[in-house]
Design a protein around this motif. Structure first.
Motif, mmCIF file in Angstrom:
data_model
loop_
_atom_site.group_PDB
_atom_site.id
_atom_site.type_symbol
_atom_site.label_atom_id
_atom_site.label_comp_id
_atom_site.label_asym_id
_atom_site.label_seq_id
_atom_site.Cartn_x
_atom_site.Cartn_y
_atom_site.Cartn_z
ATOM 1 N N GLY A 91 -7.099 3.400 2.279
ATOM 2 C CA GLY A 91 -7.843 3.618 1.051
ATOM 3 C C GLY A 91 -9.320 3.379 1.313
ATOM 4 N N ALA A 129 -2.875 -0.757 0.722
ATOM 5 C CA ALA A 129 -2.928 -0.125 2.038
ATOM 6 C C ALA A 129 -1.497 0.129 2.488
ATOM 7 C CB ALA A 129 -3.646 -1.018 3.045
ATOM 8 N N CYS A 151 2.670 4.255 -6.548
ATOM 9 C CA CYS A 151 1.472 3.477 -6.239
ATOM 10 C C CYS A 151 1.783 2.012 -6.464
ATOM 11 C CB CYS A 151 0.288 3.921 -7.102
ATOM 12 S SG CYS A 151 0.610 3.859 -8.871
ATOM 13 N N THR A 197 -3.495 5.208 -2.846
ATOM 14 C CA THR A 197 -3.983 3.884 -2.471
ATOM 15 C C THR A 197 -4.618 3.153 -3.642
ATOM 16 O OG1 THR A 197 -6.090 4.832 -1.729
ATOM 17 C CG2 THR A 197 -4.355 4.528 -0.061
ATOM 18 N N ASP A 233 -2.704 9.889 -0.971
ATOM 19 C CA ASP A 233 -4.011 10.285 -1.489
ATOM 20 C C ASP A 233 -4.154 11.807 -1.493
ATOM 21 O OD1 ASP A 233 -4.582 7.674 -2.097
ATOM 22 O OD2 ASP A 233 -5.920 7.343 -0.408
#
Length: 259
Positions: free
Chosen positions: A165, A153, A83, A63, A35
């Motif tokens: 997240g 997660a 991701c 996330t 993130d």
């Protein structure tokens, strides 16, 4: 921006806006940034802090596809962005949406001079799944959903750290955004419960890292809030999360459920 050393191998940066978290983790000579912080000066400061602390960044992770979690490329423009599959699908299916949301934020808050956000060549990762880091460590990927239609997660079992997240936040009530749902959010919290109970430190998407017992307490508050919504009642907001901003999120939740 604040920078907190959770462990010798984990640093959490907390943005000035929404307390958005950005987590750096290392294992040997490899590391990931999960993130992002938000403001340009915060993003510019992160590489220097990590270099001084000898934190290598092999790649970026997100996330979910909300724009305020995708800005790692502005700090590390050459790094790959990985991701979960649902997040990669959302990014490619909503081309330009994060960039438009970022521009709207910058215009509203008088932020200028930001480098354009490039999200090409996002790497889709299987969820559930494992991601190798360092010579013998693996990051566990776990499905989340309900806040949005996508989400992952990241569990770091060798450190006892769980990066969630936008779930189980000590500063923000459950937010059901476009694509999310009440039922999916409740199911995610129940899936997260054993992961939280196994962790030593839980890092939410918004708010400071928490020890396991504090995170379990927030989880129970969030489940109670969502259960009351599910029954069609107007719940009392959890202690510590009754600000004007949280009341607006609550109003938006009610409107989304009703619609």
């Amino acid at each position: 921006m604040r920078a907190l050393a959770v462990d010798n191998d984990v640093i959490v940066f907390i943005s000035r806006v929404w307390q958005t978290t950005c987590t750096a983790v290392r294992a040997g000579d490899e590391g990931f940034l999960i993130d992002s912080v938000v403001y340009p000066d915060e993003l510019a400061a992160v590489p220097g802090v990590l270099e001084q602390a000898a934190f290598p960044i092999s790649g970026l992770l997100a996330t979910h596809a909300d724009w305020d979690h995708l800005l790692g490329r502005l700090a590390f423009p050459e790094a790959s962005l990985g991701c979960g599959e649902t997040t990669a699908q959302r990014i490619t299916g909503e081309l330009g949406a994060p960039q438009r949301a970022l521009r709207a934020f910058d215009e509203e808050h008088y932020v200028d001079g930001r480098t354009p956000l490039a999200l090409a060549a996002v790497q889709s990762l299987p969820v559930p799944g494992l991601l190798s880091v360092g010579p013998d460590k693996e990051i566990q990927l776990h499905e989340t959903g309900g806040h949005t239609a996508d989400g992952t997660a990241f569990a770091l079992p060798w450190l006892g750290v769980l990066v969630l997240g936008d779930y189980v936040s000590p500063v923000e009530i459950p937010m059901i955004s476009a694509g999310g749902s009440l039922d999916a959010y409740r199911a995610t919290l129940e899936r997260l419960r054993p992961l939280i109970e196994q962790a030593g430190t839980v890092i939410p998407g918004h708010g400071a890292p928490m020890p396991r017992d504090d995170a379990v307490g927030v989880l129970e508050q969030d489940l109670a809030y969502l259960e009351t919504l599910h029954r069609g009642h107007d719940p009392r907001l959890p202690d510590g999360r009754r600000t004007a901003r949280q009341r607006q999120i609550h109003a938006d939740n009610l409107a989304r459920i009703a619609g």
